[in-house]
Design an enzyme around this catalytic site. Sequence first.
Site, PDB file in Angstrom:
ATOM      1  N   ARG A   1      -1.335   8.726   0.805  1.00 13.37           N
ATOM      2  CA  ARG A   1      -2.727   9.122   0.591  1.00 13.37           C
ATOM      3  C   ARG A   1      -2.656  10.412   0.384  1.00 13.37           C
ATOM      4  O   ARG A   1      -3.521  10.902  -0.727  1.00 13.37           O
ATOM      5  CB  ARG A   1      -3.515   8.436   1.598  1.00 13.37           C
ATOM      6  CG  ARG A   1      -3.935   7.240   1.350  1.00 13.37           C
ATOM      7  CD  ARG A   1      -4.802   6.709   2.484  1.00 13.37           C
ATOM      8  NE  ARG A   1      -4.528   5.366   2.086  1.00 13.37           N
ATOM      9  CZ  ARG A   1      -5.073   4.398   3.457  1.00 13.37           C
ATOM     10  NH1 ARG A   1      -5.897   5.094   4.349  1.00 13.37           N
ATOM     11  NH2 ARG A   1      -5.060   3.241   3.191  1.00 13.37           N
TER      12      ARG A   1
ATOM     13  N   HIS B   1      -9.309   9.245   1.604  1.00 14.81           N
ATOM     14  CA  HIS B   1      -8.976   8.036   0.882  1.00 14.81           C
ATOM     15  C   HIS B   1      -8.962   8.253  -0.534  1.00 14.81           C
ATOM     16  O   HIS B   1     -10.023   8.777  -0.816  1.00 14.81           O
ATOM     17  CB  HIS B   1      -9.917   6.829   1.056  1.00 14.81           C
ATOM     18  CG  HIS B   1      -9.085   5.531   0.940  1.00 14.81           C
ATOM     19  ND1 HIS B   1      -8.809   5.062  -0.562  1.00 14.81           N
ATOM     20  CD2 HIS B   1      -8.630   4.368   1.618  1.00 14.81           C
ATOM     21  CE1 HIS B   1      -8.265   3.884  -0.590  1.00 14.81           C
ATOM     22  NE2 HIS B   1      -7.956   3.508   0.857  1.00 14.81           N
TER      23      HIS B   1
ATOM     24  N   ARG C   1      -1.515   9.475   8.055  1.00 13.67           N
ATOM     25  CA  ARG C   1      -1.388   8.093   8.664  1.00 13.67           C
ATOM     26  C   ARG C   1      -0.819   7.106   7.399  1.00 13.67           C
ATOM     27  O   ARG C   1      -1.331   7.393   6.326  1.00 13.67           O
ATOM     28  CB  ARG C   1      -2.713   7.406   8.959  1.00 13.67           C
ATOM     29  CG  ARG C   1      -2.779   6.203   9.448  1.00 13.67           C
ATOM     30  CD  ARG C   1      -4.139   5.419  10.084  1.00 13.67           C
ATOM     31  NE  ARG C   1      -4.989   5.553   8.981  1.00 13.67           N
ATOM     32  CZ  ARG C   1      -5.314   4.676   8.004  1.00 13.67           C
ATOM     33  NH1 ARG C   1      -4.894   3.400   8.403  1.00 13.67           N
ATOM     34  NH2 ARG C   1      -6.431   4.661   7.417  1.00 13.67           N
TER      35      ARG C   1
ATOM     36  N   HIS D   1     -11.866   9.627   5.296  1.00 15.10           N
ATOM     37  CA  HIS D   1     -11.535   8.040   5.723  1.00 15.10           C
ATOM     38  C   HIS D   1     -11.004   7.970   7.051  1.00 15.10           C
ATOM     39  O   HIS D   1     -11.631   7.115   7.628  1.00 15.10           O
ATOM     40  CB  HIS D   1     -10.560   7.675   4.680  1.00 15.10           C
ATOM     41  CG  HIS D   1     -10.170   6.209   4.809  1.00 15.10           C
ATOM     42  ND1 HIS D   1     -10.941   5.327   4.544  1.00 15.10           N
ATOM     43  CD2 HIS D   1      -9.059   5.580   5.222  1.00 15.10           C
ATOM     44  CE1 HIS D   1     -10.664   4.176   4.724  1.00 15.10           C
ATOM     45  NE2 HIS D   1      -9.350   4.426   5.332  1.00 15.10           N
TER      46      HIS D   1
ATOM     47  N   GLU E   1       0.893  -1.253  -0.171  1.00 10.54           N
ATOM     48  CA  GLU E   1       0.048   0.142   0.167  1.00 10.54           C
ATOM     49  C   GLU E   1       0.937   1.214   0.020  1.00 10.54           C
ATOM     50  O   GLU E   1       2.156   1.222   0.186  1.00 10.54           O
ATOM     51  CB  GLU E   1      -0.948   0.125   1.182  1.00 10.54           C
ATOM     52  CG  GLU E   1      -2.076  -1.054   1.018  1.00 10.54           C
ATOM     53  CD  GLU E   1      -2.951  -1.040   2.097  1.00 10.54           C
ATOM     54  OE1 GLU E   1      -3.185  -0.186   3.021  1.00 10.54           O
ATOM     55  OE2 GLU E   1      -3.503  -2.356   2.362  1.00 10.54           O
TER      56      GLU E   1
HETATM   57  P1  FAD Z   1     -14.235   1.442  15.484  1.00 11.16           P
HETATM   58  O1  FAD Z   1     -13.890  -0.023  14.864  1.00 11.16           O
HETATM   59  O2  FAD Z   1     -14.960   2.505  14.323  1.00 11.16           O
HETATM   60  O3  FAD Z   1     -15.234   1.254  16.677  1.00 11.16           O
HETATM   61  C1  FAD Z   1     -15.740   2.207  17.061  1.00 11.16           C
HETATM   62  C2  FAD Z   1     -17.041   1.375  18.268  1.00 11.16           C
HETATM   63  O4  FAD Z   1     -17.423   2.532  19.016  1.00 11.16           O
HETATM   64  C3  FAD Z   1     -18.222   1.024  17.179  1.00 11.16           C
HETATM   65  O5  FAD Z   1     -18.656  -0.111  17.913  1.00 11.16           O
HETATM   66  C4  FAD Z   1     -19.157   2.290  17.797  1.00 11.16           C
HETATM   67  O6  FAD Z   1     -20.627   2.035  17.366  1.00 11.16           O
HETATM   68  C5  FAD Z   1     -18.829   2.557  19.093  1.00 11.16           C
HETATM   69  N1  FAD Z   1     -19.373   3.739  19.463  1.00 11.16           N
HETATM   70  C6  FAD Z   1     -19.052   5.045  18.905  1.00 11.16           C
HETATM   71  N2  FAD Z   1     -19.646   5.965  19.454  1.00 11.16           N
HETATM   72  C7  FAD Z   1     -20.365   5.486  20.453  1.00 11.16           C
HETATM   73  C8  FAD Z   1     -20.962   6.075  21.558  1.00 11.16           C
HETATM   74  N3  FAD Z   1     -21.209   7.246  21.816  1.00 11.16           N
HETATM   75  N4  FAD Z   1     -21.589   5.141  22.539  1.00 11.16           N
HETATM   76  C9  FAD Z   1     -21.384   3.845  22.353  1.00 11.16           C
HETATM   77  N5  FAD Z   1     -20.415   3.381  21.271  1.00 11.16           N
HETATM   78  C10 FAD Z   1     -20.057   4.018  20.421  1.00 11.16           C
HETATM   79  N6  FAD Z   1      -7.379   0.621   8.619  1.00 11.16           N
HETATM   80  C11 FAD Z   1      -6.119  -0.257   8.473  1.00 11.16           C
HETATM   81  O7  FAD Z   1      -5.197  -0.229   9.355  1.00 11.16           O
HETATM   82  N7  FAD Z   1      -6.295  -1.181   7.539  1.00 11.16           N
HETATM   83  C12 FAD Z   1      -7.249  -1.199   6.716  1.00 11.16           C
HETATM   84  O8  FAD Z   1      -7.297  -2.137   5.708  1.00 11.16           O
HETATM   85  C13 FAD Z   1      -8.439  -0.359   6.866  1.00 11.16           C
HETATM   86  N8  FAD Z   1      -9.404  -0.289   5.994  1.00 11.16           N
HETATM   87  C14 FAD Z   1     -10.583   0.621   6.322  1.00 11.16           C
HETATM   88  C15 FAD Z   1     -11.735   0.620   5.362  1.00 11.16           C
HETATM   89  C16 FAD Z   1     -12.703   1.451   5.647  1.00 11.16           C
HETATM   90  C17 FAD Z   1     -13.956   1.361   4.820  1.00 11.16           C
HETATM   91  C18 FAD Z   1     -12.576   2.207   6.983  1.00 11.16           C
HETATM   92  C19 FAD Z   1     -13.763   3.012   7.214  1.00 11.16           C
HETATM   93  C20 FAD Z   1     -11.519   2.349   7.809  1.00 11.16           C
HETATM   94  C21 FAD Z   1     -10.499   1.489   7.183  1.00 11.16           C
HETATM   95  N9  FAD Z   1      -9.450   1.502   8.089  1.00 11.16           N
HETATM   96  C22 FAD Z   1      -8.363   0.671   7.840  1.00 11.16           C
HETATM   97  C23 FAD Z   1      -9.289   2.288   9.387  1.00 11.16           C
HETATM   98  C24 FAD Z   1      -9.472   1.260  10.571  1.00 11.16           C
HETATM   99  O9  FAD Z   1     -10.470   0.354  10.016  1.00 11.16           O
HETATM  100  C25 FAD Z   1      -9.966   2.016  11.772  1.00 11.16           C
HETATM  101  O10 FAD Z   1      -9.422   3.134  12.181  1.00 11.16           O
HETATM  102  C26 FAD Z   1     -10.065   1.113  12.958  1.00 11.16           C
HETATM  103  O11 FAD Z   1     -10.703   0.034  12.694  1.00 11.16           O
HETATM  104  C27 FAD Z   1     -10.707   1.701  14.201  1.00 11.16           C
HETATM  105  O12 FAD Z   1     -10.932   0.786  15.148  1.00 11.16           O
HETATM  106  P2  FAD Z   1     -11.756   1.367  16.490  1.00 11.16           P
HETATM  107  O13 FAD Z   1     -11.870   0.151  17.430  1.00 11.16           O
HETATM  108  O14 FAD Z   1     -10.938   2.638  17.054  1.00 11.16           O
HETATM  109  O15 FAD Z   1     -13.124   2.091  16.132  1.00 11.16           O
HETATM  110  C1  SIN Z   2      -7.689   0.419   2.442  1.00 10.74           C
HETATM  111  O1  SIN Z   2      -7.788  -0.913   2.176  1.00 10.74           O
HETATM  112  O2  SIN Z   2      -7.291   1.017   1.200  1.00 10.74           O
HETATM  113  C2  SIN Z   2      -7.579   1.112   3.535  1.00 10.74           C
HETATM  114  C3  SIN Z   2      -6.374   0.917   4.295  1.00 10.74           C
HETATM  115  C4  SIN Z   2      -6.183   1.904   5.564  1.00 10.74           C
HETATM  116  O3  SIN Z   2      -7.174   2.604   5.500  1.00 10.74           O
HETATM  117  O4  SIN Z   2      -5.385   1.820   6.049  1.00 10.74           O
END
Ligand code: FAD
Ligand code: SIN
Length: 541
Positions: A285, A239, A381, A346, A116
Site C-alpha cells: 500500500r 489506503h 502493515r 486508513h 491483496e
Molecule cells: P475497532 O474495531 O475500531 O473498535 C474500537 C472500539 O473502541 C469501538 O467500539 C469504539 O467505539 C471503541 N472506543 C474508542 N474509543 C473509546 C473510548 N474512549 N471509550 C470507549 N470506547 C471507545 N483490516 C483487515 O485486516 N482486513 C480488512 O479487510 C480491513 N478492512 C478495513 C476497512 C475499513 C473501511 C477500515 C476503516 C479498516 C479496515 N481494516 C481491515 C482495519 C481493521 O478493520 C481494524 O484495524 C480492526 O478492525 C481494529 O479492530 P479493533 O477492535 O482494534 O478496533
Molecule cells: C481492504 O479491503 O482493502 C482493506 C484491507 C485492509 O485494510 O487490510
Amino acid sequence: MRTVDCDFLVIGSGLAGLLAAHHLAPHGRVLVASKRDLAESNTNYAQGGIACAIAPGDTIESHVEDTLSTGGGLGHEAAVRSILSDGPARIRELEALGISFERREGSGEEYDLGHEGGHSRRRVLHAGDITGQELIRVLLDVVANRPGITLCPNWMAIDLVTTGWLRLPGTDRCVGAYFIDRASGEIVAVRAGWTVLATGGAGKVYLYTTNPDVATGDGVALGWRVGLPVRNMEFVQFHPTCLYHPQAKSFLVSEAVRGEGGMLFSDAGERFMPRYDARAELAPRDVVARAIDHEMKKRGDPCVYLDITHKSADFLVNRFPNIYARCLKLGIDMARDRIPVVPAAHYCCGGLEADPSGRTALPGLFAVGEVACTGLHGANRLASNSLLEAVVCSRNAAVAIAAERQAAGVPAPVAIPDWASGDAVPSDEAVVVEHNWNEVRTCMWDYVGIVRTNKRLERALRRIRNLRAEIRQYYKQYLVTPDVIELRNLAAVAELIVRSAMQRTESRGLHYSLDYPAVDESVPGADTVLRDPPGGPIVAP
Ligand code: FAD
Ligand code: SIN
C-alpha cells in the site's frame, strides 16, 4: 459519581474488545464499555477480510516473509511469527462461533481466498465484501448471550486510573477508568482488576479517512497520559482507494478489487502503476498510495480511476455486493465505469507498546487490536493482517490475564475519588471545539500526509502545540463533554505522530520524507519510541 466494580474491564467493542470479553468471561465478571453503539467500530467496515495461511499449499513461513518484507525491516520477527502461527487455530475458533468464510462454489470445503497487495499468493478469508460487519454481528450475539458479560454502550473512557496517580504505595498499576455516559452526561468510575484497552485506530486525525467517527485515537492518548511508551506513530497507512465522490463519506473500495484484476488509470488514461513497481496494482500500500499521490499532484488531478470493467456484472455483484451497490447508488456501474478513487488515512501502525499478549509496561493494563503496537506491522502493515492480529492478541491477552488471576487472585479494589470538575461550567462555545477539530485534521492532512518535509513537520508541530494549549484551557474551564474528550485525544495523537515523524531521519515504509528520501541502513530495526512522564511532555507548548 457512580462507581461500578468488575474483574475485567474491556474498553471498546470492535473485534479485539468483543473477543477479549468472550475469552475472559469464564474467569470472572466482564464489563465492556464502548463509546457509541456497540457495533460502531473500524471492524464493522472491514471489507477485504482476514489474512491467514490456512489453505493447502500456503505456509506460515510465506506469510511471515510477506509480512516482514512489507514491514520495511521494522517488523519484530518473533512477534510476527507468533501471531501469524496462531492464525489457523483462531480462524477455526471463529468458525465454531458461527462466522462463515466464503468457500469456492463447487469446490466442497475450499476457501474462496482474496488477493491483496504485498501477498505473494491468495490468502485472504472473507465474508463477501462485508467481512467486518459479519464478525461484529456474530460476536455481538455471542457476548450478549454470555452470562457474566455486562455491555455498556455509550460509555466513553475519559482517563485511566492508576495507583501512581492515586499516590498509593507500591508498583504502579491500572485499577480502572473514568467514563462519561453519553446518554445521561453522568461520570462513572469503573474499578477493575484488569483493564483491556481495545479502542481501535486514529484515522480521524486526518481530514480524509476511511475510518468511522469513533476512530479518534482515544486509547493511545489514554495510555500516553499515564506514561506508557508509544511506538512508531509516524507510520500512518493511507489506503490507496477510497471512493472519490461528494456524497460518499469515507467509503473504501477494497484492495480485493485490485486483487481480482482492477487496474489504476490517470485522468489521461495511462495505466501508471507498472512504471512504479513490478507488482503494479498489487504492490504494498505505501508504494501504491505514493504513486497515486504523485500522479495526482503532477497532473493537478483530483483523483485517479480504478477499472475493473473487464469483469462481468454477475461476477462483481457476487464478489463485491456491497461495493457494487454503493457505487451504483452514486451512479457508478463498476461493470461499465471506472471508479474515481483517492488515498485516505486508513490504519495506525503505531500505538501503545505491547507484546503479542497485549501486555503493556503498566501492570493491570493490556492493549489489543489497532491501539497496540506489537511489532507485527513494522513500518507498513500487510493488507488484512490487522483483523488477524486483533483475533490472536485478544485471546492471548485473556489467557495471560486468566493466568495472572489464578496466580495472585483479583487485586483488592481501591477507592477512586469523585470526578473533580473544579470551577468548570457548561460550555457555551461549541464552535471552538468544532473549529479546533477541523484545524487539527486539516493541518495533519496538509503537512503530515503521504509525503513529508522537515519544514512542514515543524509547522505542524507548532500549530498542533498551540491548539493543544488552547484545548487544555478549554478542558479546565468547561465541564467535559464527549466532543471535548475526543478533541483532546485527537490533538494529543496528532502531536505524537508529528514528533515521531520528526525523529525518523530517513524514508522507510509509510514514512516518506523529501529531506531524507532514502532508507538509512545504519539504523536497521530502529523503532521510534516516545515516552513522556504521566500527563504529557514537560516542554510547554
Ligand atoms: P475497532 O474495531 O475500531 O473498535 C474500537 C472500539 O473502541 C469501538 O467500539 C469504539 O467505539 C471503541 N472506543 C474508542 N474509543 C473509546 C473510548 N474512549 N471509550 C470507549 N470506547 C471507545 N483490516 C483487515 O485486516 N482486513 C480488512 O479487510 C480491513 N478492512 C478495513 C476497512 C475499513 C473501511 C477500515 C476503516 C479498516 C479496515 N481494516 C481491515 C482495519 C481493521 O478493520 C481494524 O484495524 C480492526 O478492525 C481494529 O479492530 P479493533 O477492535 O482494534 O478496533
Ligand atoms: C481492504 O479491503 O482493502 C482493506 C484491507 C485492509 O485494510 O487490510
